[in-house]
Design a protein around this motif. Structure first.
Motif, short mmCIF file in Angstrom:
data_model
loop_
_atom_site.label_atom_id
_atom_site.label_comp_id
_atom_site.label_asym_id
_atom_site.label_seq_id
_atom_site.Cartn_x
_atom_site.Cartn_y
_atom_site.Cartn_z
N GLU A 239 26.37 -47.78 13.24
CA GLU A 239 26.79 -46.91 14.34
C GLU A 239 26.77 -45.43 13.93
O GLU A 239 26.25 -44.57 14.66
N HIS A 240 27.32 -45.12 12.76
CA HIS A 240 27.37 -43.73 12.30
C HIS A 240 25.97 -43.20 11.99
O HIS A 240 25.64 -42.06 12.30
N ARG A 241 25.16 -44.02 11.37
CA ARG A 241 23.79 -43.59 11.05
C ARG A 241 22.98 -43.38 12.34
O ARG A 241 22.18 -42.45 12.42
N PHE B 254 31.04 -43.45 5.87
CA PHE B 254 31.18 -44.72 6.58
C PHE B 254 29.78 -45.16 7.00
O PHE B 254 29.38 -44.96 8.15
N GLU C 3 28.15 -47.38 8.24
CA GLU C 3 27.86 -48.41 9.22
C GLU C 3 26.69 -47.95 10.10
O GLU C 3 26.44 -46.77 10.27
N ARG D 152 30.30 -33.10 11.27
CA ARG D 152 31.25 -34.22 11.27
C ARG D 152 30.51 -35.56 11.33
O ARG D 152 30.86 -36.51 10.63
N LEU D 153 29.47 -35.64 12.16
CA LEU D 153 28.66 -36.86 12.22
C LEU D 153 28.01 -37.15 10.87
O LEU D 153 27.94 -38.31 10.43
N LEU E 250 24.15 -42.39 15.22
CA LEU E 250 24.60 -41.14 15.83
C LEU E 250 23.96 -39.94 15.15
O LEU E 250 23.50 -39.01 15.81
N ILE E 251 23.93 -39.94 13.83
CA ILE E 251 23.33 -38.80 13.11
C ILE E 251 21.83 -38.77 13.36
O ILE E 251 21.24 -37.70 13.54
N ASP F 56 30.64 -38.45 8.43
CA ASP F 56 30.95 -39.83 8.80
C ASP F 56 29.84 -40.79 8.37
O ASP F 56 30.11 -41.88 7.87
N ALA F 57 28.59 -40.38 8.55
CA ALA F 57 27.47 -41.25 8.17
C ALA F 57 27.40 -41.45 6.66
O ALA F 57 27.05 -42.53 6.19
N HIS G 203 37.61 -35.35 5.60
CA HIS G 203 38.54 -36.48 5.73
C HIS G 203 39.58 -36.50 4.61
O HIS G 203 40.10 -37.56 4.27
#
Length: 77
Positions: free
Chosen positions: A58-60, A54, A56, A46-47, A62-63, A50-51, A8
């Protein structure tokens, strides 16, 4: 090239220190070959970034969903 580059840089350069601090704090886990294998997949990597950057729910989620094969990923996050 760095093993775990910050993806990022262009949009969120202020989060790069956060990402590198996480890597520093989890050096032992990051050297695990199961985790390294998981993170070799660009989508999962990428996940993961992001986790970390960020944190949040939602990101955690997903991972954790995509990393469900590896308890080590869930535990680290």
């Amino acid at each position: 090239m760095e093993k775990y580059p910050f993806v990022h840089k262009e949009v969120h350069p202020h989060l790069e220190p956060v990402f590198h601090e996480f890597l520093q704090q989890h050096q032992q886990e990051m050297s695990n070959r199961v985790i390294a294998s998981f993170l070799s997949n660009p989508e999962y990597y990428r996940l993961f970034v992001d986790a970390v950057c960020f944190p949040e729910k939602e990101h955690r989620n997903l991972i954790n969903t995509n990393g469900s094969k590896s308890f080590r990923i869930k535990k680290m996050m």
